[in-house]
Scaffold this active site. Structure first.
Site, PDB file in Angstrom:
ATOM      1  CG  ASN A   9      -1.739   1.219   1.381  1.00 49.65           C
ATOM      2  OD1 ASN A   9      -1.829   2.026   0.451  1.00 49.65           O
ATOM      3  ND2 ASN A   9      -2.366   1.390   2.544  1.00 49.65           N
ATOM      4  CE  LYS A  11      -0.361   3.423   4.713  1.00 50.15           C
ATOM      5  NZ  LYS A  11      -0.379   3.590   6.150  1.00 50.15           N
ATOM      6  CG  HIS A  96      -6.079   1.826   5.088  1.00 54.13           C
ATOM      7  ND1 HIS A  96      -5.704   2.847   5.918  1.00 54.13           N
ATOM      8  CD2 HIS A  96      -5.007   0.997   4.998  1.00 54.13           C
ATOM      9  CE1 HIS A  96      -4.448   2.646   6.307  1.00 54.13           C
ATOM     10  NE2 HIS A  96      -4.008   1.523   5.764  1.00 54.13           N
ATOM     11  CD  GLU A  98      -3.289   5.661   6.502  1.00 55.77           C
ATOM     12  OE1 GLU A  98      -3.241   5.675   5.266  1.00 55.77           O
ATOM     13  OE2 GLU A  98      -2.361   5.226   7.216  1.00 55.77           O
ATOM     14  CD  GLU A 168      -3.505  -2.368   7.517  1.00 55.25           C
ATOM     15  OE1 GLU A 168      -2.375  -2.571   7.071  1.00 55.25           O
ATOM     16  OE2 GLU A 168      -4.187  -1.376   7.212  1.00 55.25           O
ATOM     17  N   GLY A 174       2.108   2.755  10.796  1.00 54.09           N
ATOM     18  CA  GLY A 174       3.051   3.855  10.600  1.00 54.09           C
ATOM     19  C   GLY A 174       3.688   4.355  11.884  1.00 54.09           C
ATOM     20  CB  SER A 212       4.903  -1.050  12.301  1.00 57.00           C
ATOM     21  OG  SER A 212       4.459   0.290  12.434  1.00 57.00           O
TER      22      SER A 212
HETATM   23  P1  PGA Z   1       2.597   0.671   7.753  1.00 57.04           P
HETATM   24  O1  PGA Z   1       1.145   0.800   7.088  1.00 57.04           O
HETATM   25  O2  PGA Z   1       3.199  -0.619   7.253  1.00 57.04           O
HETATM   26  O3  PGA Z   1       3.336   1.867   7.312  1.00 57.04           O
HETATM   27  O4  PGA Z   1       2.374   0.628   9.244  1.00 57.04           O
HETATM   28  C1  PGA Z   1       0.330  -0.314   6.900  1.00 57.04           C
HETATM   29  C2  PGA Z   1      -0.965   0.118   6.262  1.00 57.04           C
HETATM   30  O5  PGA Z   1      -1.486   1.179   6.599  1.00 57.04           O
HETATM   31  O6  PGA Z   1      -1.505  -0.592   5.394  1.00 57.04           O
END
Ligand code: PGA
Length: 249
Positions: A9, A11, A96, A98, A168, A174, A212
């Site tokens: 992803n 983003k 997701h 976000e 997640e 992140g 992460s």
């Molecule tokens: P990250 O994001 O690996 O940067 O923690 C995962 C995600 O949001 O899919």
């Protein structure tokens, strides 16, 4: 069908040049990857068609990070699942955290998007996960159960093979904080139970962990019985790290 999947992803990161160089690097580094592992690249929507072209000689699938809950019409700025299918997408991220947090996507909207994705014949990669406050209040399982129940209730039996779920935990995205392999495994096992109660062939559904994931923790996470791969954010922007995570599955 349950299979091993590692999804990147990106983003809102990258550019055309970035896509070209990252994909060409991944083609080299992953040229001998186990055939059972499906690698899915999920760039920003604008680059989906270009990435599709770039992976035409590689066994990578392409996904999109979001689609609308409608199929067409006067929805300025939106992209439909049908359009994603039209340019060769196979996977769609839905729900997701976000999107849920920054764009106020409710469980109901997530459910509508899942329906659009399935109507277009694509795979819905449905994201669920609790916030830190919810985990600390002992509500993690309850939250994840609710998210799954609303997103996936009433699915026809022939649609479950187009569903992948990513757990997640919001506090792990992140932040550099990862769920322990034991906690992630426990939640994945719980999710299989919830999916079973919704009529899914639960042991056939791929369940990914995200939050992460790095080369250093991937092997332990992916070694858990109910973790079938990962949804990778930050580390998917670095060819060496992403390739090493793919090899850890
Ligand atoms: P990250 O994001 O690996 O940067 O923690 C995962 C995600 O949001 O899919």
């Amino acid at each position: 069908m349950r299979r091993k999947i590692v999804a990147a992803n990106w983003k809102m990161n990258g550019s055309e040049g970035f896509a070209k160089s990252l994909i060409s690097e991944l083609k080299v580094q992953l040229s001998v990857l186990d055939k059972d592992v499906k690698v899915v690249i999920i760039p920003p929507s604008l680059y989906v068609a270009e990435v599709k072209r770039l992976v035409s000689d590689a066994p990578f699938a392409v996904g999109i990070q979001n689609v609308a809950q409608w199929n067409q019409g006067a929805f300025t700025g939106e992209i439909s699942a049908g359009m994603a299918a039209d340019v060769g997408c196979e996977y769609v991220l839905v729900g997701h955290s976000e999107r849920r947090q920054l764009f106020a996507e409710s469980d109901q909207v997530v459910a509508e998007k899942v329906q659009q994705v399935l109507k277009s014949g694509l795979v819905a990669l449905v994201c669920v996960g609790e916030t830190l406050a919810e985990r600390q209040a002992g509500q993690a399982e309850e939250v994840v159960s609710r998210q799954l129940q609303i997103a996936l209730q009433g699915l026809a039996s022939d649609k479950w093979n187009k569903i992948v779920v990513a757990y997640e935990p919001v506090w792990a995205i992140g932040t550099g904080k990862t769920a322990t392999a034991e906690d992630a495994q426990a939640m994945h096992l719980h999710m299989r139970g919830v999916l079973g109660s919704l009529g899914a062939p639960a042991s056939d559904i791929s369940l990914l962990y995200g939050g992460s994931v790095k080369p250093e923790n991937a092997r332990e996470l992916f070694g858990q019985q109910d973790i079938d791969g990962g949804l990778i954010g930050g580390a998917s922007l670095l060819a060496d790290d992403f390739a090493s995570i793919c090899r850890a599955v």
